[in-house]
Structure formats: structure tokens, C-alpha cells
Scaffold this active site. Structure first.
Site, PDB file in Angstrom:
ATOM      1  N   SER A 100       4.424  -4.695  -8.896  1.00  0.00           N
ATOM      2  CA  SER A 100       3.202  -4.304  -8.189  1.00  0.00           C
ATOM      3  C   SER A 100       2.022  -5.073  -8.744  1.00  0.00           C
ATOM      4  O   SER A 100       1.635  -4.905  -9.899  1.00  0.00           O
ATOM      5  CB  SER A 100       2.957  -2.808  -8.354  1.00  0.00           C
ATOM      6  OG  SER A 100       1.629  -2.527  -7.975  1.00  0.00           O
ATOM      7  N   ASP A 111      -0.352  -3.528  -3.088  1.00  0.00           N
ATOM      8  CA  ASP A 111      -0.933  -2.206  -2.839  1.00  0.00           C
ATOM      9  C   ASP A 111      -2.334  -2.292  -2.243  1.00  0.00           C
ATOM     10  O   ASP A 111      -3.263  -2.709  -2.926  1.00  0.00           O
ATOM     11  CB  ASP A 111      -1.037  -1.441  -4.168  1.00  0.00           C
ATOM     12  CG  ASP A 111       0.315  -0.944  -4.643  1.00  0.00           C
ATOM     13  OD1 ASP A 111       1.003  -0.265  -3.871  1.00  0.00           O
ATOM     14  OD2 ASP A 111       0.671  -1.247  -5.806  1.00  0.00           O
ATOM     15  N   ASP A 164       8.348   4.100  -5.900  1.00  0.00           N
ATOM     16  CA  ASP A 164       7.090   3.520  -6.376  1.00  0.00           C
ATOM     17  C   ASP A 164       6.307   4.508  -7.236  1.00  0.00           C
ATOM     18  O   ASP A 164       5.902   5.567  -6.761  1.00  0.00           O
ATOM     19  CB  ASP A 164       6.273   3.136  -5.123  1.00  0.00           C
ATOM     20  CG  ASP A 164       4.966   2.442  -5.453  1.00  0.00           C
ATOM     21  OD1 ASP A 164       4.718   2.116  -6.618  1.00  0.00           O
ATOM     22  OD2 ASP A 164       4.192   2.214  -4.497  1.00  0.00           O
ATOM     23  N   HIS A 167       2.094  -2.422   0.959  1.00  0.00           N
ATOM     24  CA  HIS A 167       2.044  -0.951   0.946  1.00  0.00           C
ATOM     25  C   HIS A 167       0.627  -0.531   1.321  1.00  0.00           C
ATOM     26  O   HIS A 167      -0.287  -0.619   0.505  1.00  0.00           O
ATOM     27  CB  HIS A 167       2.427  -0.474  -0.472  1.00  0.00           C
ATOM     28  CG  HIS A 167       2.373   1.000  -0.660  1.00  0.00           C
ATOM     29  ND1 HIS A 167       2.411   1.589  -1.901  1.00  0.00           N
ATOM     30  CD2 HIS A 167       2.283   2.034   0.228  1.00  0.00           C
ATOM     31  CE1 HIS A 167       2.352   2.901  -1.771  1.00  0.00           C
ATOM     32  NE2 HIS A 167       2.264   3.199  -0.487  1.00  0.00           N
ATOM     33  N   MET A 205      -5.544  -0.323  -0.875  1.00  0.00           N
ATOM     34  CA  MET A 205      -6.196   0.994  -0.938  1.00  0.00           C
ATOM     35  C   MET A 205      -7.603   0.903  -0.373  1.00  0.00           C
ATOM     36  O   MET A 205      -8.329  -0.043  -0.691  1.00  0.00           O
ATOM     37  CB  MET A 205      -6.277   1.452  -2.393  1.00  0.00           C
ATOM     38  CG  MET A 205      -4.944   1.472  -3.099  1.00  0.00           C
ATOM     39  SD  MET A 205      -5.174   2.012  -4.795  1.00  0.00           S
ATOM     40  CE  MET A 205      -3.492   1.883  -5.398  1.00  0.00           C
ATOM     41  N   MET A 242       7.238   7.831  -2.810  1.00  0.00           N
ATOM     42  CA  MET A 242       6.232   7.799  -3.881  1.00  0.00           C
ATOM     43  C   MET A 242       6.655   8.762  -4.985  1.00  0.00           C
ATOM     44  O   MET A 242       6.861   9.955  -4.747  1.00  0.00           O
ATOM     45  CB  MET A 242       4.853   8.208  -3.352  1.00  0.00           C
ATOM     46  CG  MET A 242       4.198   7.196  -2.430  1.00  0.00           C
ATOM     47  SD  MET A 242       4.081   5.532  -3.100  1.00  0.00           S
ATOM     48  CE  MET A 242       3.073   5.780  -4.567  1.00  0.00           C
ATOM     49  N   MET A 295      -2.063   1.926   1.770  1.00  0.00           N
ATOM     50  CA  MET A 295      -2.540   3.281   1.439  1.00  0.00           C
ATOM     51  C   MET A 295      -3.933   3.392   2.049  1.00  0.00           C
ATOM     52  O   MET A 295      -4.952   3.435   1.349  1.00  0.00           O
ATOM     53  CB  MET A 295      -2.564   3.475  -0.085  1.00  0.00           C
ATOM     54  CG  MET A 295      -1.170   3.658  -0.661  1.00  0.00           C
ATOM     55  SD  MET A 295      -1.155   3.470  -2.447  1.00  0.00           S
ATOM     56  CE  MET A 295      -1.047   1.696  -2.559  1.00  0.00           C
ATOM     57  N   HIS A 330       5.115  -6.459  -4.582  1.00  0.00           N
ATOM     58  CA  HIS A 330       4.594  -5.237  -3.972  1.00  0.00           C
ATOM     59  C   HIS A 330       3.067  -5.332  -3.987  1.00  0.00           C
ATOM     60  O   HIS A 330       2.452  -5.481  -5.050  1.00  0.00           O
ATOM     61  CB  HIS A 330       5.093  -4.033  -4.767  1.00  0.00           C
ATOM     62  CG  HIS A 330       4.730  -2.720  -4.188  1.00  0.00           C
ATOM     63  ND1 HIS A 330       5.433  -2.150  -3.145  1.00  0.00           N
ATOM     64  CD2 HIS A 330       3.741  -1.848  -4.485  1.00  0.00           C
ATOM     65  CE1 HIS A 330       4.892  -0.981  -2.841  1.00  0.00           C
ATOM     66  NE2 HIS A 330       3.863  -0.774  -3.636  1.00  0.00           N
TER      67      HIS A 330
HETATM   68  C1  DX5 Z   1       0.257   3.580  -6.772  1.00  0.00           C
HETATM   69  C2  DX5 Z   1       0.821   2.284  -6.254  1.00  0.00           C
HETATM   70  C3  DX5 Z   1       1.870   1.719  -7.117  1.00  0.00           C
HETATM   71  C4  DX5 Z   1       1.429   1.361  -8.505  1.00  0.00           C
HETATM   72  C5  DX5 Z   1       2.610   1.480  -9.424  1.00  0.00           C
HETATM   73  O1  DX5 Z   1      -0.526   4.147  -5.803  1.00  0.00           O
HETATM   74  O2  DX5 Z   1       1.371   2.466  -4.965  1.00  0.00           O
HETATM   75  O3  DX5 Z   1       2.512   0.617  -6.506  1.00  0.00           O
HETATM   76  O4  DX5 Z   1       0.885   0.083  -8.604  1.00  0.00           O
HETATM   77  O5  DX5 Z   1       2.173   1.305 -10.717  1.00  0.00           O
HETATM   78  P1  DX5 Z   1       3.020   1.759 -11.987  1.00  0.00           P
HETATM   79  O6  DX5 Z   1       4.322   1.051 -11.928  1.00  0.00           O
HETATM   80  O7  DX5 Z   1       2.153   1.341 -13.124  1.00  0.00           O
HETATM   81  O8  DX5 Z   1       3.182   3.252 -11.869  1.00  0.00           O
HETATM   82 ZN    ZN Z   2       2.657   0.893  -4.054  1.00  0.00          ZN
END
Ligand code: DX5
Ligand code: ZN
Length: 217
Positions: A7, A34, A177, A65, A36, A139, A67, A32
């Protein structure tokens, strides 16, 4: 064999090009990414313009991903930027019918599609979508931040998804994840997970290859 999807949220953004290179050379076949929006989750990360630059310098599979509260509005920009997989949250849409429509619409753009469930959302919520998705993202932490502790409830969901897949001959990959490290990764593999997302576990080390390999065992 299980795939590892580092990630990027946990990477050093001042050195992003080399970070991407290091995980690719370390054996990762997925990234990956992310996204947000500060609304669906209480954090803001990065948008599609950075993805566009990343897609030019890697052959890894780009796992996006989302979010965000309005995946329908923004997913086309991520497709244009080179995403291979678009995953959105069931909690971000109003109904299952709307989720289904959006999944089919995204699929028509020639990319893979996935649906994600937060820790409080049961697998039964997305059961009617399972025949059309390429990935189910479970998740194992509340979405929003890296570096959190793994919720063990995710293990039952992985097992349930693996059973449903076998029973109905579905083709989706199961991805987990949040809070993944050597121990929690192993527990997920025992339940038949296919893709392990790992942020801090990989990027906080000084040897990405060793960490990626340790997750695959
Ligand atoms: C959280 C993200 C994850 C995050 C995982 O909302 O979707 O992908 O980056 O990070 P670690 O592996 O540090 O929990
Ligand atoms: Zn993620």
C-alpha cells in the site's frame, strides 16, 4: 501463491519513483493505491494525477481502492490514469442495485472491478454481487489510516467468501487490507486469501524484498 500488494500510503512520497521501483524489484506484482476524500473516511490521501505518473513507470497491476463517497463520479479519472482494478465500498452507495449497476458500468471500461466491505459490514450484504466481481476486498481495519491493528473478525469473512466461491464456482480473488504482517498474513492465508495488502509492514522496513517474501510463506 498469495500475491502481495504494497500500500503506497505508507511510502516515502518524496522518493515515490524509487519506492515503486523497490517494491517491484522486491517481488510485488500489485500496487495498492488508497484514495481518500476526507468525507467517506476522515483522511485525505492522493488523487488520479499521481496514479497517472506511476502507471508510466511500472508494470505492476494497479489496484485502486476508492475510499470516497462518490465513486461513480470519480472512477473514470482513475481508469484514464491507468488503473487495472477499481474497488469501491458497498457503504458508499445507496443500494445493492446501484452497486451492481456501477460495477457493470466500470467493467465495461475494460478494467477489473471489486467491492469492499468495512469491518462492521457482513459478507451477506454483498452476496448478490459476488458473481460479477473480480475482487472482494475485506477491510481488517476501519478504513482511513495505515498502521492500525488487524481485526480478527476479518478471518471469518475470508473463510465465508472462500466457501461461497467454491460452492457457486465464482472467480473473484479475496483481498485483505489493514494490519497485515507476517503473523496476521499467515492467518489470512490459512483461510484462503489471495491478496495481502501491506503498508507499514513493508515500507517501515529497510528491506522490502525480505518483507514481501516473508508474507508469501
Ligand atoms: C487503510 C488503507 C490501507 C492501509 C493499510 O484505510 O485502506 O490500505 O494503507 O496500511 P497498513 O498495512 O499499515 O495497515
Ligand atoms: Zn486500502
Amino acid at each position: 501463491m498469495v500475491k502481495v500488494a504494497p500500500s503506497l500510503l505508507a511510502a516515502n512520497f518524496m522518493d515515490l519513483k524509487n519506492e515503486v521501483k523497490r517494491i517491484e524489484e522486491g517481488g510485488a506484482s500489485w500496487i495498492h493505491y488508497d484514495v481518500m476524500d476526507g468525507h467517506f473516511v476522515p483522511n485525505i490521501s492522493f488523487g488520479y494525477s499521481i496514479l497517472k505518473d506511476i502507471s508510466k513507470c511500472t508494470n505492476m497491476y494497479l489496484d485502486v481502492h476508492l475510499m470516497i463517497s462518490d465513486p461513480k463520479k470519480y472512477y473514470p479519472e482513475f481508469v484514464k490514469a491507468g488503473a487495472n482494478l477499481i474497488v469501491f465500498h458497498i457503504e458508499a452507495v445507496e443500494s445493492i442495485a446501484q452497486a451492481k449497476e456501477l460495477l457493470l458500468e466500470i467493467k465495461q471500461q475494460g478494467v477489473d472491478v471489486g467491492i469492499s466491505i468495512k469491518p462492521q459490514t457482513p459478507v451477506s450484504t454483498i452476496e448478490t454481487l459476488l458473481e460479477i466481481v473480480d475482487v472482494v476486498l475485506v477491510m481488517s481495519v476501519e478504513p482511513g489510516f495505515g498502521g492500525q491493528v488487524f481485526h480478527h473478525e476479518a478471518l471469518d469473512k475470508i473463510a465465508e467468501l472462500a466457501n461461497l466461491r467454491e460452492k457457486h464456482c465464482y472467480h473473484y480473488l479475496i483481498e485483505v487490507d489493514g494490519g497485515i504482517n507476517e503473523e496476521t498474513g499467515k492467518l489470512c492465508i490459512e483461510k484462503k486469501v489471495d491478496v495481502l495488502v501491506a503498508g507499514s509492514y513493508i515500507f517501515q522496513s529497510d528491506d522490502y524484498q525480505t518483507k514481501i517474501e516473508a508474507l508469501c510463506i
